[in-house]
Write a protein that holds these residues in place. Structure first.
Motif, PDB file in Angstrom:
ATOM      1  N   LEU A  12       0.530 -12.635  -9.870  1.00 25.46           N
ATOM      2  CA  LEU A  12       1.583 -11.833  -9.030  1.00 25.46           C
ATOM      3  C   LEU A  12       1.971 -11.909  -8.060  1.00 25.46           C
ATOM      4  O   LEU A  12       1.265 -11.720  -6.946  1.00 25.46           O
ATOM      5  CB  LEU A  12       1.352 -10.537  -9.548  1.00 25.46           C
ATOM      6  CG  LEU A  12       2.035  -8.902  -8.986  1.00 25.46           C
ATOM      7  CD1 LEU A  12       3.122  -8.756 -10.073  1.00 25.46           C
ATOM      8  CD2 LEU A  12       1.093  -7.442  -8.890  1.00 25.46           C
ATOM      9  N   SER A  13       2.898 -11.652  -7.792  1.00 28.03           N
ATOM     10  CA  SER A  13       3.937 -12.249  -6.124  1.00 28.03           C
ATOM     11  C   SER A  13       4.417 -10.994  -5.648  1.00 28.03           C
ATOM     12  O   SER A  13       5.076 -10.216  -6.798  1.00 28.03           O
ATOM     13  CB  SER A  13       4.853 -13.023  -6.382  1.00 28.03           C
ATOM     14  OG  SER A  13       4.427 -14.008  -6.880  1.00 28.03           O
ATOM     15  N   GLY A  14       4.675 -10.973  -4.135  1.00 28.30           N
ATOM     16  CA  GLY A  14       4.985  -9.939  -3.793  1.00 28.30           C
ATOM     17  C   GLY A  14       5.861  -9.766  -2.855  1.00 28.30           C
ATOM     18  O   GLY A  14       5.991 -10.629  -2.135  1.00 28.30           O
ATOM     19  N   GLU A  17       1.743  -7.375   1.469  1.00 27.14           N
ATOM     20  CA  GLU A  17       0.317  -6.753   0.796  1.00 27.14           C
ATOM     21  C   GLU A  17       0.305  -5.191   0.421  1.00 27.14           C
ATOM     22  O   GLU A  17      -0.599  -5.118   0.019  1.00 27.14           O
ATOM     23  CB  GLU A  17      -0.448  -7.437   2.155  1.00 27.14           C
ATOM     24  CG  GLU A  17      -2.991  -7.214   1.979  1.00 27.14           C
ATOM     25  CD  GLU A  17      -3.377  -7.117   3.085  1.00 27.14           C
ATOM     26  OE1 GLU A  17      -4.427  -6.832   2.575  1.00 27.14           O
ATOM     27  OE2 GLU A  17      -2.563  -7.650   3.782  1.00 27.14           O
ATOM     28  N   HIS A  19       2.431  -3.888  -0.481  1.00 26.96           N
ATOM     29  CA  HIS A  19       3.804  -4.256  -1.882  1.00 26.96           C
ATOM     30  C   HIS A  19       2.934  -4.530  -2.754  1.00 26.96           C
ATOM     31  O   HIS A  19       2.841  -4.153  -4.215  1.00 26.96           O
ATOM     32  CB  HIS A  19       4.646  -5.214  -1.785  1.00 26.96           C
ATOM     33  CG  HIS A  19       5.869  -5.383  -3.449  1.00 26.96           C
ATOM     34  ND1 HIS A  19       6.026  -6.190  -3.840  1.00 26.96           N
ATOM     35  CD2 HIS A  19       6.395  -4.285  -3.747  1.00 26.96           C
ATOM     36  CE1 HIS A  19       6.593  -6.024  -4.923  1.00 26.96           C
ATOM     37  NE2 HIS A  19       7.134  -4.684  -4.425  1.00 26.96           N
ATOM     38  N   LEU A  20       1.777  -6.191  -2.943  1.00 23.89           N
ATOM     39  CA  LEU A  20       0.279  -6.203  -4.181  1.00 23.89           C
ATOM     40  C   LEU A  20       0.179  -5.441  -3.716  1.00 23.89           C
ATOM     41  O   LEU A  20      -0.492  -4.890  -5.556  1.00 23.89           O
ATOM     42  CB  LEU A  20       0.050  -7.369  -3.305  1.00 23.89           C
ATOM     43  CG  LEU A  20       1.386  -8.511  -3.203  1.00 23.89           C
ATOM     44  CD1 LEU A  20       0.517  -9.683  -2.676  1.00 23.89           C
ATOM     45  CD2 LEU A  20       2.006  -9.044  -4.608  1.00 23.89           C
ATOM     46  N   GLU A  21      -0.469  -4.085  -2.611  1.00 23.71           N
ATOM     47  CA  GLU A  21      -1.815  -3.100  -3.237  1.00 23.71           C
ATOM     48  C   GLU A  21      -1.214  -2.342  -4.220  1.00 23.71           C
ATOM     49  O   GLU A  21      -1.869  -1.842  -4.934  1.00 23.71           O
ATOM     50  CB  GLU A  21      -2.915  -3.099  -2.195  1.00 23.71           C
ATOM     51  CG  GLU A  21      -3.130  -3.680  -1.414  1.00 23.71           C
ATOM     52  CD  GLU A  21      -3.373  -3.293  -0.050  1.00 23.71           C
ATOM     53  OE1 GLU A  21      -2.835  -1.970   0.622  1.00 23.71           O
ATOM     54  OE2 GLU A  21      -4.074  -3.774   1.151  1.00 23.71           O
ATOM     55  N   VAL A  24      -1.038  -3.657  -7.835  1.00 26.15           N
ATOM     56  CA  VAL A  24      -2.067  -3.815  -8.214  1.00 26.15           C
ATOM     57  C   VAL A  24      -3.333  -2.551  -8.832  1.00 26.15           C
ATOM     58  O   VAL A  24      -3.143  -2.033 -10.068  1.00 26.15           O
ATOM     59  CB  VAL A  24      -3.294  -4.591  -7.743  1.00 26.15           C
ATOM     60  CG1 VAL A  24      -4.617  -4.184  -7.671  1.00 26.15           C
ATOM     61  CG2 VAL A  24      -2.903  -5.903  -7.443  1.00 26.15           C
ATOM     62  N   VAL A  37      -8.282  -9.930  -7.446  1.00 24.10           N
ATOM     63  CA  VAL A  37      -7.215  -9.798  -6.003  1.00 24.10           C
ATOM     64  C   VAL A  37      -8.065 -11.119  -5.241  1.00 24.10           C
ATOM     65  O   VAL A  37      -8.613 -11.364  -4.751  1.00 24.10           O
ATOM     66  CB  VAL A  37      -6.968  -8.795  -5.764  1.00 24.10           C
ATOM     67  CG1 VAL A  37      -5.728  -8.769  -4.663  1.00 24.10           C
ATOM     68  CG2 VAL A  37      -6.679  -7.775  -6.078  1.00 24.10           C
TER      69      VAL A  37
END
Length: 41
Positions: A12-14, A17, A19-21, A24, A37
């Protein structure tokens, strides 16, 4: 989101940090999936 052909991992790209949290946590909550992760290896 993409699948790494060598490892079979879903990557998964974002946009950063936070945005990714958020992404997820949404996968965990809405789909009940366990998520590991870390940086792609």
């Amino acid at each position: 989101m993409r699948t790494d052909p060598e490892t079979g991992q879903t990557v998964l790209s974002g946009m950063g940090e936070l945005h990714l949290e958020v992404a997820v946590e949404k996968v965990r909550r809405e789909h009940g999936l366990g998520v590991n992760v870390g940086r792609p290896g």
